[in-house]
Enzyme design. Structure first.
Site, PDB file in Angstrom:
ATOM      1  N   SER A 170       0.841  -1.189   0.000  1.00 47.93           N
ATOM      2  CA  SER A 170       0.000   0.000   0.000  1.00 47.93           C
ATOM      3  C   SER A 170       0.884   1.249   0.000  1.00 47.93           C
ATOM      4  O   SER A 170       1.727   1.402  -0.879  1.00 47.93           O
ATOM      5  CB  SER A 170      -0.945  -0.040   1.212  1.00 47.93           C
ATOM      6  OG  SER A 170      -1.978   0.894   1.090  1.00 47.93           O
ATOM      7  N   ASP A 335      -8.246  -7.186  -4.361  1.00 42.66           N
ATOM      8  CA  ASP A 335      -7.939  -5.824  -3.931  1.00 42.66           C
ATOM      9  C   ASP A 335      -8.649  -4.846  -4.859  1.00 42.66           C
ATOM     10  O   ASP A 335      -8.304  -4.718  -6.033  1.00 42.66           O
ATOM     11  CB  ASP A 335      -6.422  -5.600  -3.977  1.00 42.66           C
ATOM     12  CG  ASP A 335      -5.993  -4.233  -3.444  1.00 42.66           C
ATOM     13  OD1 ASP A 335      -6.873  -3.407  -3.124  1.00 42.66           O
ATOM     14  OD2 ASP A 335      -4.775  -4.002  -3.362  1.00 42.66           O
ATOM     15  N   HIS A 368      -7.597  -5.748  -0.057  1.00 40.31           N
ATOM     16  CA  HIS A 368      -6.359  -4.966  -0.044  1.00 40.31           C
ATOM     17  C   HIS A 368      -5.399  -5.447   1.039  1.00 40.31           C
ATOM     18  O   HIS A 368      -4.178  -5.422   0.858  1.00 40.31           O
ATOM     19  CB  HIS A 368      -6.713  -3.493   0.167  1.00 40.31           C
ATOM     20  CG  HIS A 368      -5.546  -2.567   0.188  1.00 40.31           C
ATOM     21  ND1 HIS A 368      -4.733  -2.371  -0.899  1.00 40.31           N
ATOM     22  CD2 HIS A 368      -5.042  -1.780   1.186  1.00 40.31           C
ATOM     23  CE1 HIS A 368      -3.785  -1.494  -0.601  1.00 40.31           C
ATOM     24  NE2 HIS A 368      -3.943  -1.135   0.663  1.00 40.31           N
TER      25      HIS A 368
END
Length: 399
Positions: A170, A335, A368
């Protein structure tokens, strides 16, 4: 002037639940940079502190370093335990330790809380030496660039000659990419997981809703609130909404479905939490406000929005032109915040720029947050990339 300040000592005893392969009890340190630091915006602060942890030993060549970069709500504590009483270890403990994918018998692992954070690093909640009060919104706007350059100062202080690998998921993937761009001779390899070269309009929109929840809370008080107060309701709501984007529909359905809490009163029409998923989100919100600063959330989420490599350098290929690192990008099928296509585009742009790059796509239903959770496939991928010998320049593109 720079210095290391030891955090308060922890008990030398080992927690009974310590599993084989864990790094054990760890102690954070503070790197104090006592000289002026200028942000990308041109604003300056007289110095800063970066809180960090290390695991393993630095080798004689000082280049067996794996730099771990955390996500928005993460921090420097990515492995081990601070105390025998800790309920949970560091956030990537499943990946880091002796014999694990990031093997601390071989690598010296460093993880730092980002500049602008609130877990020991200098940020909006820190005291402004010019006023004696917290910076609040007087703290300079922070970018991913600022985070990377402040961490490079930490690595210089530690005497690191070269990074073996910089890796993160991320926001951590954004830091990894910029490390490889800004310090190409210093960065040997990079692993980018569940990340993006620039946020989509949808991701920016989610961040904005969270910021508005915070800023519309009367407790926010334009960023000037006491340490034990502030926009607790707004921050909890921001966390609840963001957490939904970290999961997936299939994963949430498998974990919660439409199951109701044991205390739910049949079909009673109330606004108390009746479904397990409601209770879970409220717990996430409440636990978050006890460890995170609302202004840091505003600053870091805005740094994510502003990250756009193609815009900053003219194109993604031009952005990656200085890179010397061998690169691995990893996408996860479920995701929907930073979907696989965005991770695939990172690898493709690196290849078009003539760099050695690989792409892997893992099938999960965990959303995610897949890069944080248990995955033997991910462990094997990371271990193989870290430990394989350098070969001739080339490329791999795998799905």
């Amino acid at each position: 002037m720079t210095d290391d300040v030891e955090a308060p000592p922890v008990s030398p005893s080992v927690p009974s639940h310590l599993a084989p392969g864990d790094v054990g009890l760890v102690q954070p340190k503070d790197f104090v940079h006592g000289r002026a630091f200028t942000f990308k915006s041109g604003q300056t602060i007289p110095g800063f502190t970066i809180r960090y942890e290390t695991y393993g030993e630095l080798n004689a060549a000082r280049e067996n370093v794996v730099l771990i970069c955390h996500a928005l709500s993460g921090d420097h504590h990515c492995a081990g335990w601070h105390s025998p009483a800790d309920r949970k270890p560091g956030w990537w403990n499943n990946l880091i330790g002796p014999g694990k994918a990031v093997d601390t018998r071989r690598f010296f692992v460093v993880c730092a809380n980002v500049l602008g954070g609130c877990q020991g690093s200098t940020g909006p909640a820190s005291i402004d030496p010019a006023t004696g009060a917290p910076y609040g919104l007087r703290f300079p706007f922070v970018t991913i660039h600022d985070m990377v350059h402040s961490q490079k100062l930490l690595l210089d202080h530690l005497g690191v000659s070269r990074i073996h690998t910089v890796m993160g998921g991320s926001m951590g993937g954004m830091l990894a990419m910029l490390f490889a761009i800004e310090f190409p001779a210093f960065t040997r390899r990079q692993i980018v997981m569940a990340s993006t070269a620039r946020e989509s309009a949808q991701a920016i929109a989610f961040n904005e809703v969270g910021r508005q929840a915070i800023m519309e809370d009367p407790g926010w008080s334009h960023g000037d609130y006491p340490r034990d107060g502030g926009p607790r309701v707004g921050l909890a709501i921001a966390r609840m909404m963001a957490h939904i984007t970290y999961l997936s529909d299939a994963g949430m359905d498998r974990r919660f479905g439409r199951r109701k809490r044991d205390t739910a009163d049949g079909e009673a029409y109330t606004f108390d939490p009746q479904f397990e998923v409601e209770s879970y989100l409220r717990h996430q919100g409440q636990s978050f406000i006890n460890r995170f600063d609302a202004n840091s959330y505003l600053y870091i989420s805005r740094a994510l929005d502003q990250f756009d490599l193609a815009h900053a350098y003219g194109s993604l290929e031009k952005a990656f032109a200085p890179v010397r690192a061998e690169s691995l990008a990893v996408g996860f099928t479920s995701d929907w915040l930073f979907p696989p296509e965005q991770n695939r585009q990172i690898a493709l742009a690196l290849l078009r720029a003539g760099k050695r790059a690989s792409y892997a796509e893992l099938s999960t239903d965990l959303g995610h947050d897949s890069f944080l959770l248990e995955s033997e496939d991910l462990y094997a991928l990371v271990r193989g990339f870290l430990e394989r010998d350098d070969g001739p320049q080339g490329s791999d593109f795998a799905i």
